[in-house]
Design an enzyme around this catalytic site. Structure first.
Site, mmCIF file in Angstrom:
data_model
loop_
_atom_site.group_PDB
_atom_site.id
_atom_site.type_symbol
_atom_site.label_atom_id
_atom_site.label_comp_id
_atom_site.label_asym_id
_atom_site.label_seq_id
_atom_site.Cartn_x
_atom_site.Cartn_y
_atom_site.Cartn_z
ATOM 1 N N HIS A 86 12.349 -14.165 -7.320
ATOM 2 C CA HIS A 86 12.464 -14.007 -5.867
ATOM 3 C C HIS A 86 12.910 -12.580 -5.563
ATOM 4 C CE1 HIS A 86 13.145 -14.591 -1.763
ATOM 5 N NE2 HIS A 86 14.063 -15.547 -1.752
ATOM 6 N N HIS A 139 6.673 -19.657 0.737
ATOM 7 C CA HIS A 139 7.941 -19.026 0.375
ATOM 8 C C HIS A 139 8.297 -19.467 -1.041
ATOM 9 C CE1 HIS A 139 11.637 -16.932 1.145
ATOM 10 N NE2 HIS A 139 12.367 -18.016 0.928
ATOM 11 N N SER A 199 -21.214 49.722 -7.124
ATOM 12 C CA SER A 199 -22.568 50.282 -7.105
ATOM 13 C C SER A 199 -23.422 49.602 -6.038
ATOM 14 C CB SER A 199 -23.192 50.173 -8.504
ATOM 15 O OG SER A 199 -24.371 50.925 -8.585
ATOM 16 N N CYS A 217 15.799 -12.912 3.337
ATOM 17 C CA CYS A 217 14.599 -13.029 2.495
ATOM 18 C C CYS A 217 13.296 -12.918 3.275
ATOM 19 C CB CYS A 217 14.633 -14.347 1.730
ATOM 20 S SG CYS A 217 16.140 -14.564 0.756
#
Length: 981
Positions: A349, A311, A617, A175
């Site tokens: 989570h 966390h 021209s 994690c």
């Protein structure tokens, strides 16, 4: 506040998160609104997952999760990945590629600008779902699948597809993976191993057996809610997410170019070691040590920290340990608690991506000066209630101070802990090397380019941008960001506007499938073609020509002065300056020549250089000068002499522009009895007639009565006609002594309709050129038949583009394009920008002037053409075709099937000679050969067992066709009926 120049600055964010969150703006809106993205798994995904579980393990209701709605769609064509390969690679790779590009674009970095650079890719990932499912299926995975399984391929795939040359590292610390990857990226930036770092985190829930194990282990909340630090906290909920950030050195950012969300002032990682509770048990001592060590290396005092993104999973043990570590390390007095929160309360989570998701939330909070609320926290756990911590349960402004400071924590369940310190950036930043003084901001309208893989993608982008632009938007900065900070894909459009409302209106029209006058395209951009400048003759002038161009393009004004000075040295000069209406035939001719030369210089300074020129021209004189055939002095003398002759003859006749085709012209000339002749054949249905004024007036009225377009050319003399015969000897004498050179650019003559050598353009040539009809039609055809060409008209107003387009269409020459600009009737600056935009939509690099500032502009994430059907479409229905083909046709069918696949894979046109060239020699890499095998196997059931070795041995299209014919069944001959008497 002094910040070291090597400090990592977070300049770009990309994310794909639950709750239909796509991009940092959507994420911030999601946070400030306090939304919760956790819900039952989407039905279509749950059905797949449920079927993978044993019957006894299937819950009655879908599990709750923070889930992404679509993990199967992928814009594989954008990344050059075949449908066959896209179908077998991990969805994490597919989503990661798109989100990394989102982050780069958010940073204002096009993929072209990062290719081949020393840029590192650091990916945090821990989910083995795809690999476990791939091997559990019992099928033997091929080499294409092997490139889509390994975790290392997550970072490697990004580096490969974007051509990045720094390290490509995939980090798995469970994690804490993404924040650990961030720490590694910051270290590499600090020591100079990389110039820029891309950090990403990814987590997808594809294998339900893993979630089943977590349910059995009791770590998931029964109600499917993360309740950080709350008394009711009883576990977390699994979630999906893909996030990426772009980090670069603070000292190399510029306030006018870069938006800096936050600075990463320090980071640190450690591990729990032998934690008393076991491998999965967190350690308060290790977490507290991590915090102290991080702030020690960041040179930020712990008393300066306002907020920590924890966390905060909502597990009892995890919350208790983390809160204890925070309280002990920061040691705040009770009356000044540390503010904490957790984005897991909104999303669940995201596991291996969680640290980066928390970091992005924190960076956005610093950027916006507001801390979003943490959800599902109503009462702190009794054991934590006395700690000097406060969970932010209602959104609040950041404390007012010079520097905002925050920390971000992320802990892996195996014990690897990571923490990062973020601060708001100080005031306006400058490069340590010193920034160059920005160019003057362009005045007037701007070009806003947009592109996508398809016309539908352009329409979707236009709609998104129209909704994104508000009245406070800086249109010039937005256009600069769109020009330099985005890549330009195959289908392109552009808006030319001078205000936000005008831009929004044009974008809305494009979104509805219309092309308003303020826009160009959408067109499919072709490969780079030979650039041809077309210089028209009479008719492209207007009274105010050059006024705005001289004001807004210094190179234009300087060239006008230089050309007028050259003209002034010759008899017959009619002085002219921008803003002054040219007078009479001579004045118009000389002013037109001046503007054409000055416009060519504007194009040249913008990087558009002709490889061929053609002039109509008067325009042929400017063409010859730009090609290097005539010096400016010779060209000026020629124009003055030429314009004097035409001015003298103007009383005798003029020019009539008509929509007559060649057959109609023949009929009309017969009707008027030789009084009128063709002065110019400009294209199918674009004929210029010359004759006496009264005859032309009568003819015009007659043609209009018949419904045929006819219009007098303003200020037009009877050029290219018999009326000039009495003047030609004197004209030749006045230009005697011209010194034509070979030139540095090729030229096609409209007097001969052929390529002409520069040395040939002497006095005799220009005398004939004034008298003979203009053959623009044949000259353009000649150029377009030589090679694919892009025609750019060099004129203050488009007069020849429609004729050129009709010529290309009439002669079926699709390899040529015309960039006339738009149908806008705006001012000359707008028309020039439209010409720039017209060239852009046909595949050329943007060349228009832009603002030096790109910020504060922002653009939404790109629209991805996300194909959810990854089955390859066979190059041809070979099985059906062979079943009914005559024997002599079989090989041709097989060859064509192979050729079609190879052409798609090589992305280059194939010639007959390529059929015997080795496949690798015509651009096929080893991975392409695997795709070739997969597509060949789908063509016919008899080819299902075709192996890679056979492809390698055959090596060429013809040899491979012979090999396949041996494998394909030969149809049995039709029975012959017996004949009886």
């Amino acid at each position: 506040m002094t910040v070291p120049t090597a400090t990592p600055a977070l300049v770009g964010i990309g994310c794909r998160l639950p709750g239909d969150v796509h991009g940092p703006a959507a994420f911030w809106e999601f946070l400030v609104e306090g939304r919760d993205a956790v819900a039952p798994m989407p039905e279509h995904r749950w059905k797949v997952m449920r079927d993978l579980l044993a019957p006894e393990d299937r819950p009655e209701q879908p599990w709750r999760a923070g889930a992404l709605a679509d993990i199967d769609g992928f814009d594989h064509g954008f990344f050059g990945i075949s449908a066959e390969e896209a179908a077998v690679i991990d969805a994490q790779q597919r989503l990661l590629l798109e989100v990394v590009v989102d982050a780069l674009y958010d940073a204002g970095m096009s993929l072209e600008s990062v290719a081949s650079r020393r840029i590192g890719v650091y990916v945090g990932a821990a989910a083995p779902d795809h690999a476990t499912l791939a091997f559990a299926a019992g099928e033997r995975p091929g080499m294409l699948a092997a490139g889509g399984i390994g975790a290392s391929m997550l970072s490697a795939r990004v580096a490969h597809c974007l051509d990045l040359h720094g390290p490509a590292v995939t980090v798995d610390t469970a994690c804490s993976s993404a924040l650990t990857a961030t720490h590694q990226a910051c270290r590499d930036l600090a020591v100079g191993d990389v110039d820029t770092a891309i950090v990403a985190g990814v987590n997808l829930l594809q294998n339900p057996l893993i979630t089943r194990a977590f349910v059995d282990g009791g770590v998931l909340a029964p109600d499917g809610r993360c309740k950080p630090f709350d008394a009711a906290a009883d576990g977390y909920v699994r979630s999906e997410g893909v996030a990426a950030v772009v980090l670069t050195h603070w000292g190399e950012t510029l306030p006018e170019r870069d938006r800096v969300y936050a600075l990463l002032r320090g980071s640190h990682i450690n591990t729990d070691g032998h934690s008393r509770g076991g491998l999965f048990a967190p350690s308060s001592q290790a977490q507290a040590a991590l915090l102290r060590d991080t702030y020690a290396v960041s040179d930020i005092g712990m008393d300066e920290v306002d907020y920590v993104e924890a966390h905060g999973t909502g597990t009892r043990a995890g919350d208790r340990v983390e809160a204890t570590a925070l309280a002990g390390a920061f040691a705040r007095p009770p009356e000044q608690p540390l503010w904490v929160g957790s984005v897991k309360s909104n999303l669940g989570h995201t596991e291996s991506a969680a640290g980066l998701v928390g970091l992005i939330k924190t960076a956005l909070s610093l950027h916006h000066g507001r801390i979003p609320a943490t959800l599902h926290h109503t009462q702190p756990r009794p054991a934590l209630a006395t700690l000097p911590l406060e969970v932010v349960t209602e959104a609040r402004p950041w404390p007012a101070q010079e520097q905002r400071v925050a920390g971000v924590s992320s802990f892996g369940y195996g014990g690897t802990n990571a923490h990062a310190v973020l601060t708001s950036p100080p005031g306006p930043q400058r490069s340590s090397a010193g920034a160059a003084t920005p160019e003057a901001e362009p005045a007037g309208p701007v070009v806003l380019p947009l592109s996508a893989a398809t016309a539908q993608g352009v329409a979707e982008t236009a709609q998104t941008w129209a909704e994104h632009l508000d009245e406070q938007a800086d249109l010039a900065a937005t256009a600069a960001l769109a020009t330099h900070g985005r890549d330009h894909r195959a289908t392109r459009a552009a808006v030319i506007a001078d205000s936000v409302p005008a831009a929004r209106e044009a974008l809305t029209a494009l979104a509805a499938g219309r092309t308003p006058p303020e826009a160009v395209g959408p067109h499919t951009a072709a490969r780079q073609r030979r650039m041809v400048f077309v210089f028209p003759g009479q008719g492209g002038h207007d009274p105010a020509m050059g006024t705005l161009l001289a004001q807004r393009f210094p190179e234009f004004a300087a060239t006008v002065e230089r050309v007028q000075a050259a003209l002034a040295r010759h008899e017959g000069h009619e002085p002219w300056t921008p803003g002054r209406e040219p007078r009479g035939v001579a004045g118009v001719q000389q002013a037109t020549f001046t503007v054409q030369v000055a416009l060519a210089e504007v194009w040249r300074t913008r990087g558009v250089i002709p490889e061929m020129v053609v002039g109509h021209s008067l325009g042929e004189v400017a063409a010859a000068h730009v090609a290097g055939v005539l010096s400016l002095d010779d060209a000026a003398r020629l124009v003055c002499a030429r314009s004097a002759v035409l001015a003298d003859a103007a009383a005798e006749g003029g020019l009539l522009a008509t929509a007559l085709d060649r057959e109609q012209v023949t009929q009309v000339l017969a009707e008027v009895g030789g009084q009128v002749s063709v002065a110019a054949d400009n294209g199918p249905g674009h004929t210029i007639l010359t004759g006496p004024h009264e005859v032309l007036t009568t003819l015009r009225d007659h043609l209009e009565e018949r419904g045929v377009f006819a219009r007098y050319v303003a200020e037009s003399p009877p050029a290219h006609s018999r009326f000039l015969d009495p003047y030609l000897n004197d004209f030749a004498a006045s230009i005697a002594g011209l010194h034509p050179q070979a030139g540095h650019v090729g030229m096609v003559s409209t007097a001969t309709a052929e390529t002409v050598a520069g040395e040939y353009l002497d006095t005799g040539y220009w005398t004939r050129q004034l008298r003979v009809p203009v053959q623009l039609h044949s000259a353009i055809r000649h150029l377009a038949e030589q090679t694919d060409s892009a025609f750019v008209e060099i004129s203050p107003r488009s007069v020849l583009s429609h004729a050129i387009e009709d010529t290309l269409t009439h002669h079926h020459l699709p390899g040529a394009t015309v960039a006339p600009g738009s149908s806008s009737t705006g001012d000359e600056h707008t028309r020039l920008l439209a010409a720039f935009a017209g060239l852009y939509t046909r595949g050329h690099t943007p060349v228009w002037p832009t603002a030096s500032r790109w910020r504060p502009a922002e653009l939404p994430p790109p629209h991805w053409h996300r194909d959810t059907g990854t089955d390859a479409t066979p190059a041809a229905p070979l099985a059906d075709a062979l079943a009914t083909a005559a024997p002599e046709q079989r090989r041709a069918l097989v060859v064509e099937a192979i050729r079609g696949i190879v052409a798609d894979l090589s992305s280059v046109p194939l010639t007959q000679a390529d059929y015997d060239a080795e496949l690798t020699a015509i651009g096929l890499a080893s991975r392409d050969l695997l795709v070739l095998r997969a597509q060949l196997r789908d063509l016919h059931p008899a080819l299902a067992q075709l192996d890679a070795a056979t492809i390698y041995r055959a090596a060429t299209i013809n040899a491979l066709a012979d090999t396949l014919l041996e494998l394909l069944p030969t149809p049995a001959p039709e029975p012959v009926e017996a004949v009886t008497s």
